[in-house]
Design a protein around this motif. Structure first.
Motif, PDB file in Angstrom:
ATOM      1  N   ARG A 178      -7.919   6.679   1.625  1.00 35.03           N
ATOM      2  CA  ARG A 178      -9.220   6.233   1.108  1.00 35.03           C
ATOM      3  C   ARG A 178     -10.277   6.252   2.200  1.00 35.03           C
ATOM      4  O   ARG A 178     -11.440   6.627   1.961  1.00 35.03           O
ATOM      5  N   ASP A 179      -9.885   5.874   3.398  1.00 35.69           N
ATOM      6  CA  ASP A 179     -10.840   5.723   4.490  1.00 35.69           C
ATOM      7  C   ASP A 179     -10.887   6.921   5.434  1.00 35.69           C
ATOM      8  O   ASP A 179     -11.631   6.898   6.427  1.00 35.69           O
ATOM      9  N   SER A 193      -4.727   3.232   1.614  1.00 35.13           N
ATOM     10  CA  SER A 193      -6.036   2.912   2.194  1.00 35.13           C
ATOM     11  C   SER A 193      -6.391   3.860   3.336  1.00 35.13           C
ATOM     12  O   SER A 193      -7.570   4.089   3.622  1.00 35.13           O
ATOM     13  N   GLU A 225       0.801  -1.221   0.000  1.00 31.35           N
ATOM     14  CA  GLU A 225       0.000   0.000   0.000  1.00 31.35           C
ATOM     15  C   GLU A 225       0.838   1.278   0.000  1.00 31.35           C
ATOM     16  O   GLU A 225       0.329   2.375   0.177  1.00 31.35           O
TER      17      GLU A 225
END
Length: 488
Positions: free
Chosen positions: A467-468, A464, A434
């Protein structure tokens, strides 16, 4: 006139040749540590170097004027009635003298701030041209009197920067010299050119081309590469090309310049002749002015660097190691004169490295190895980039699981609300770990968006997490929630 050689040269703890972005903070730090009068700066013209006087500060000031002109012409898009010409230009509304004076005023204020701090802190400033006459020994020709004075130091820093390359085209001598511009002289124009030819489709050429198109000039850019902004990935470059064409800028790519010709066809006084790099028939374009933006050259030709044991490479740049040390004992180099990347923030980071290594020798030694190199191209919209491009990542890491995320700015709510939807975002990641390897934003406030992702990369935050994350709505930042949905 040479100084009396029977007199001993004046000695300083430190001498800095040139006063680019790295020099004033370095001089202030050295003086604070070793006392007033310990540090000498030798400057040919103005404190602050290219950034303050000829680069970032004046160009971005003028680009702001160009954006106001652009928004004025687009008033009807927002329901605001404005007076524009039938061609959508705001030429009649542009006062180039005021644009120029605003730029001059801001440059003067920045320059004065640097000079004031140096004087207050006890840094000695000598205006003139410096050259080496021996190891850690320099001669300085005074800017006003032309007399030469000799100085020695325990440590010397080279910070002389670069200057625009001169056009080496046949026929340039036949053209009115005032119409042949570089990145400095173009900012002193008192009127908007009728037709500006830009040689070079890189960062500098496109910034100025876009600016003067906004101010009402007709613009054609002639570039040697097959795409604009050759460093960028093809998809980003193509998106930029579409924006430029939409804005009415003519592009002639994959072309070698051949010669200049003087003409007299109304406002058109210059003809640039060029031909395809792959071979073919000559083509030409007429202009009232021409901007030569095809590179910069280092200011080392006047240094006599060999007399100090400093090595210069084949292109004229000062050679150094990762600690910014030259081949000469006690001589260091900072900024653009050592070669790319030629950015103000990199020059400032050079200062940070040397401040640590010289003033805090017991602390871990810093170097240029693996430092991040962010940059922003101030077209409108901006292009901000950090890390690796896709083509670089795939070449550097053939065995990693590289994936790419792309999203058009049309999908960003804040861009839609401001009617600034041109461009795209692109991220390159290692899908297994990631890790964000690179990010580009060609869009509204692309530089600020890039900086957000840079901070994540500095903190080793995986994609991520972005993204979150919960970002405020409506902001440009929240687009980082959605970008990763296209990862493939």
């Amino acid at each position: 006139m040479l100084r009396n050689l029977t007199m001993a040269p004046k000695h300083f703890k430190f001498i800095i040749l040139g006063s680019g972005q790295a020099a004033p903070p370095l001089a202030n730090a050295l003086t604070a540590a070793h006392g007033k009068g310990s540090t000498l700066i030798v400057e040919k013209a103005f404190i602050g170097g290219t950034c303050v006087n000829y680069g970032c500060t004046p160009t971005k000031t003028m680009i702001s004027s160009g954006r106001v002109a652009y928004l004025s012409a687009r008033g009807n898009d927002y329901g605001i009635t404005t007076a524009v010409t039938e061609q959508g230009s705001v030429r009649g509304l542009v006062d180039m003298h005021k644009v120029r004076q605003r730029k001059r005023d801001i440059v003067t204020s920045f320059r004065g701030g640097n000079e004031g701090r140096l004087e207050k802190n006890g840094v000695v400033v000598k205006y003139g041209v410096g050259r080496f006459i021996g190891p850690r020994s320099v001669s300085v020709k005074d800017r006003d009197t032309q007399e030469e004075e000799e100085y020695t130091a325990d440590t010397v820093f080279i910070n002389t920067g670069c200057r625009p390359a001169e056009p080496g085209l046949p026929g340039v001598e036949t053209v009115d010299a005032e119409r042949v511009l570089d990145s400095t002289s173009i900012m002193e124009l008192g009127e908007v050119p009728k037709k500006l030819i830009v040689v070079g489709a890189g960062y500098v050429g496109l910034e100025f081309g876009h600016l003067f198109k906004r101010l009402g000039a007709e613009v054609t850019a002639v570039g040697r590469g097959k795409q604009v902004l050759e460093r960028e990935d093809e998809d980003i470059a193509e998106e930029m090309r579409k924006i430029l064409v939409e804005d009415g800028i003519g592009l002639e790519l994959g072309m070698d310049t051949v010669r200049l010709e003087a003409v007299d066809e109304g406002d058109m006084k210059i003809r640039l002749v060029y031909k395809p790099t792959s071979g073919g028939e000559e083509k030409s374009v007429l202009g009232s002015h021409i901007l030569w933006s095809a590179g910069r050259v280092p200011n080392t030709d006047m240094l006599d660097a060999d007399k100090a044991g400093v090595r210069i490479d084949g292109k004229g740049f000062v050679q150094c190691n990762e600690y910014l040390q030259t081949a000469a004992d006690g001589v260091y180099v900072l900024g653009d004169v050592k070669g790319g990347p030629a950015f103000t923030h990199i020059s400032y980071d050079d200062f940070r490295i040397l401040k640590n290594n010289i003033l805090s020798p017991s602390s871990p030694k810093l170097s240029t190895t693996d430092r991040m190199v962010p940059y922003t191209v101030y077209t409108d919209p901006q292009l901000g980039h950090i890390g690796l491009h896709e083509h670089e990542a795939r070449k550097a890491y053939p065995n990693r699981n590289i994936k790419v995320a792309k999203m058009p700015m049309m999908w960003v709510a804040r861009a839609l609300e401001t009617d600034e939807t041109r461009g795209m975002m692109k991220a390159v990641v290692d899908s297994d770990t990631e890790e964000i390897l690179g990010y580009t934003c060609l869009g509204i406030e692309g530089g600020e968006m890039m900086s957000m992702v840079q901070i994540a990369m500095m903190g080793k935050v995986g994609y991520s997490k972005l993204r979150d994350a919960t970002f405020a709505h409506p902001t440009l930042a929240e687009s980082l929630n959605n970008l990763w949905g296209s990862l493939e």
